[in-house]
Design an enzyme around this catalytic site. Structure first.
Site, short mmCIF file in Angstrom:
data_model
loop_
_atom_site.label_atom_id
_atom_site.label_comp_id
_atom_site.label_asym_id
_atom_site.label_seq_id
_atom_site.Cartn_x
_atom_site.Cartn_y
_atom_site.Cartn_z
N LYS B 98 4.24 12.66 4.24
CA LYS B 98 3.08 11.83 4.58
C LYS B 98 3.46 10.34 4.55
O LYS B 98 3.09 9.57 5.45
CB LYS B 98 1.93 12.11 3.62
CG LYS B 98 0.76 11.13 3.67
CD LYS B 98 -0.11 11.32 4.90
CE LYS B 98 -1.08 10.16 5.13
NZ LYS B 98 -2.24 10.12 4.31
N LYS B 168 -1.26 -0.44 0.36
CA LYS B 168 -1.01 0.44 -0.80
C LYS B 168 0.01 1.51 -0.40
O LYS B 168 0.99 1.75 -1.10
CB LYS B 168 -2.31 1.10 -1.27
CG LYS B 168 -2.11 2.05 -2.46
CD LYS B 168 -3.08 3.21 -2.47
CE LYS B 168 -2.66 4.32 -1.53
NZ LYS B 168 -3.41 5.58 -1.67
#
Lengths: 140, 222
Positions: B98, B168
């Site tokens: 991911k 992030k």
């Protein structure tokens, strides 16, 4: 339509067959004639200079490596500019610097002729799939 | 949420499966998974790739790391959420994948912003530049829905992912790359543009706002 094609490298070799298949008459020129042989079999005609290509055509394309190559096929006494009809259109598909393209276009304008910058986005693979896209700058 | 007395671990049935869909560091995911394994329970990392838009279209894809038999049991549930469910490998590898995808996605979007700004500075109108990009082979699904946000008045009030959230993930990517000794120069450059966005007070917008940062840095104020 009578179309001229100058520069028969990887992209030109992919574009010309598409133009022929669409029913256009194509006259071509390449620095190295032998590389164009597969296109003769498909019906492309040959001319001995970019000027002679332009003389046979209503619309002339070029797709070459760099700005110097564009200037050498477009300008000068054997260049496209010397053979293009008054109502003809020259489209350069090479990817070169905008200023270099504008400079060549200005030479055509001075001679009362039209040049468009028309780079093609897509690889030989995209081209063969008929999915390439062409962007055009210049007189609308 | 997963661990402790009030955590999922305390209530999960022996034959239950816990899937964490958050995008976190692979090591952090593996550590939680190890706790579940110690308790005789199964945890899978199951991050989801796709924005709220993709999700609404039923086109999101879910990647799963961990026990393959458990993955096969939950697969029908995953396919109710999105179009694709893939078993990536052992525990933690789905979040690893991911993060790799998010790296590509973010570099792609930032590169689009850079390219449009360059075209605009030379005199191409923004509408034409976006249209040309999206008709070129450089187009992609993410650019297809996100690219048009940079057109006048099209930036959504509620971002799909704002600069802060996207950064992030990028920070996770850069930290992972540092730990593993893998160079990620393109990710680093994209992350710097996120800093520029925040510095310019644009951090609350969707991260495709990087286009505006490029415009300002390139002397194209509104």
């Amino acid at each position: 339509m009578n179309i001229g094609f100058v520069g028969l490298g990887a992209m030109g070799m992919g574009i010309v067959p598409r133009l022929l298949a669409a029913g256009h008459t194509v006259t071509g020129w390449n620095r190295t004639k032998t590389k164009a042989e597969p296109l003769f079999k498909l019906g492309m005609r040959w001319a001995d200079s970019p000027r002679e290509v332009a003389g046979e055509s209503e619309v002339v394309f070029s797709i070459v490596t760099d700005a110097a190559a564009v200037r050498s096929v477009a300008l000068g006494s054997d260049g496209i500019i010397a053979g293009l009809r008054k109502d003809g259109i020259y489209l350069d598909m090479s990817t070169i610097a905008p200023d270099a393209s504008r400079a060549v276009s200005a030479e055509f304008a001075k001679a009362g002729l039209i040049m468009l910058d028309a780079p093609i986005s897509g690889s030989p693979v995209t081209l063969a799939e008929g999915k390439a896209s062409i962007m055009v700058g210049g007189a609308r | 949420m997963a661990l402790g007395d009030n955590g999922i671990i305390s209530g999960l049935r022996k034959d239950g499966v816990y899937l964490d869909m958050s995008t976190i560091a692979p090591d952090a995911s593996r550590a939680v998974s190890a706790e579940f394994a110690k308790a005789g329970l199964t945890m899978l990392d199951a991050p989801i790739s796709g924005s709220p838009v993709t999700l609404a279209q039923g086109k999101a894809s879910i990647m799963v790391g961990g026990d393959k038999a458990a993955f096969e049991r939950v697969q029908p549930v995953l396919l109710a959420i999105g179009a694709k469910a893939m078993h990536i490998g052992e525990s933690g590898l789905a979040v690893q994948m991911k993060l790799a995808i998010n790296l590509v996605l973010m570099v792609e979007v930032i590169a689009f912003c850079e390219g449009v700004a360059l075209a605009e500075k030379g005199g191409v109108s923004r509408e034409v530049a976006v249209d040309a990009m999206l008709k070129s082979v450089a187009a992609s699904p993410v650019l297809g829905y996100r690219g048009p946000f940079i057109l006048e008045g099209k930036m959504p009030e509620v971002p799909l992912a704002d600069v802060n959230l996207q950064q992030k993930d990028m920070t996770l990517v850069l930290e992972l790359a540092r730990k593993m000794g893998v160079p990620a120069p393109l990710a680093a450059a994209a992350n710097e543009m996120m800093n520029a966005c925040r510095g310019l007070g644009l951090g609350h917008h969707d991260f495709v706002i990087a286009h505006e940062a490029y415009r300002r840095l390139g002397g194209m104020s509104k």
